[in-house]
Design a protein around this motif. Sequence first.
Motif, PDB file in Angstrom:
ATOM      1  N   THR A   1      43.153  47.942  33.426  1.00  0.00           N
ATOM      2  CA  THR A   1      43.863  49.089  33.988  1.00  0.00           C
ATOM      3  C   THR A   1      44.121  48.984  35.487  1.00  0.00           C
ATOM      4  OG1 THR A   1      41.829  50.339  34.267  1.00  0.00           O
ATOM      5  CG2 THR A   1      42.987  50.624  32.198  1.00  0.00           C
ATOM      6  N   HIS A   2      43.657  47.917  36.113  1.00  0.00           N
ATOM      7  CA  HIS A   2      43.911  47.703  37.537  1.00  0.00           C
ATOM      8  C   HIS A   2      44.182  46.230  37.741  1.00  0.00           C
ATOM      9  CE1 HIS A   2      42.652  46.754  41.711  1.00  0.00           C
ATOM     10  NE2 HIS A   2      43.388  47.821  41.943  1.00  0.00           N
ATOM     11  N   CYS A   3      45.203  45.939  38.517  1.00  0.00           N
ATOM     12  CA  CYS A   3      45.522  44.548  38.832  1.00  0.00           C
ATOM     13  C   CYS A   3      45.038  44.247  40.240  1.00  0.00           C
ATOM     14  CB  CYS A   3      47.031  44.323  38.728  1.00  0.00           C
ATOM     15  SG  CYS A   3      47.495  42.611  39.036  1.00  0.00           S
ATOM     16  N   PRO A   4      44.081  43.317  40.401  1.00  0.00           N
ATOM     17  CA  PRO A   4      43.570  43.021  41.725  1.00  0.00           C
ATOM     18  C   PRO A   4      44.608  42.386  42.648  1.00  0.00           C
ATOM     19  CG  PRO A   4      42.310  41.822  40.055  1.00  0.00           C
ATOM     20  CD  PRO A   4      43.366  42.614  39.359  1.00  0.00           C
ATOM     21  N   TYR A   5      45.702  41.914  42.110  1.00  0.00           N
ATOM     22  CA  TYR A   5      46.771  41.328  42.940  1.00  0.00           C
ATOM     23  C   TYR A   5      48.087  42.057  42.703  1.00  0.00           C
ATOM     24  CZ  TYR A   5      45.901  38.647  38.698  1.00  0.00           C
ATOM     25  OH  TYR A   5      45.573  38.271  37.424  1.00  0.00           O
ATOM     26  N   ALA A   6      48.027  43.372  42.642  1.00  0.00           N
ATOM     27  CA  ALA A   6      49.201  44.212  42.371  1.00  0.00           C
ATOM     28  C   ALA A   6      50.334  43.964  43.371  1.00  0.00           C
ATOM     29  CB  ALA A   6      48.804  45.679  42.374  1.00  0.00           C
ATOM     30  N   ALA A   7      50.011  43.631  44.596  1.00  0.00           N
ATOM     31  CA  ALA A   7      51.046  43.399  45.605  1.00  0.00           C
ATOM     32  C   ALA A   7      51.953  42.223  45.239  1.00  0.00           C
ATOM     33  CB  ALA A   7      50.411  43.161  46.965  1.00  0.00           C
ATOM     34  N   LEU A   8      51.489  41.331  44.379  1.00  0.00           N
ATOM     35  CA  LEU A   8      52.276  40.160  43.984  1.00  0.00           C
ATOM     36  C   LEU A   8      53.050  40.366  42.693  1.00  0.00           C
ATOM     37  CD1 LEU A   8      49.531  37.464  44.635  1.00  0.00           C
ATOM     38  CD2 LEU A   8      51.386  38.156  46.166  1.00  0.00           C
ATOM     39  N   LEU A   9      52.814  41.459  41.989  1.00  0.00           N
ATOM     40  CA  LEU A   9      53.404  41.655  40.666  1.00  0.00           C
ATOM     41  C   LEU A   9      54.921  41.657  40.658  1.00  0.00           C
ATOM     42  CD1 LEU A   9      51.160  44.252  38.842  1.00  0.00           C
ATOM     43  CD2 LEU A   9      51.547  41.858  38.251  1.00  0.00           C
TER      44      LEU A   9
END
Length: 89
Positions: free
Chosen positions: A39-47
Amino acid sequence: PPSGQHLTGRLATAVRRLNELAYHARWEARSGGPQIFLTHCPYAALLHDHAASLCRFDAGLVSALVGGPVTLMTRPGVHPCVFAVSPPA
């Protein structure tokens, strides 16, 4: 994954490790087999630019942790990411 451990134990171990890595993971038993939710992406800034590659990375990580193949059930970059865990052969 711990060798000789039942799938339920491997799922619990995988979720614990994924949570240590900030994925906010959980698993659920389903009629078609267990599913792991991230439920959380630790690298969301790169998605935005790399969703497909990052989802493949996550699939490989989850697969290694549970000791078997997994299938991404959601579109890359959509949260939560849901992986279906294939039953052991």
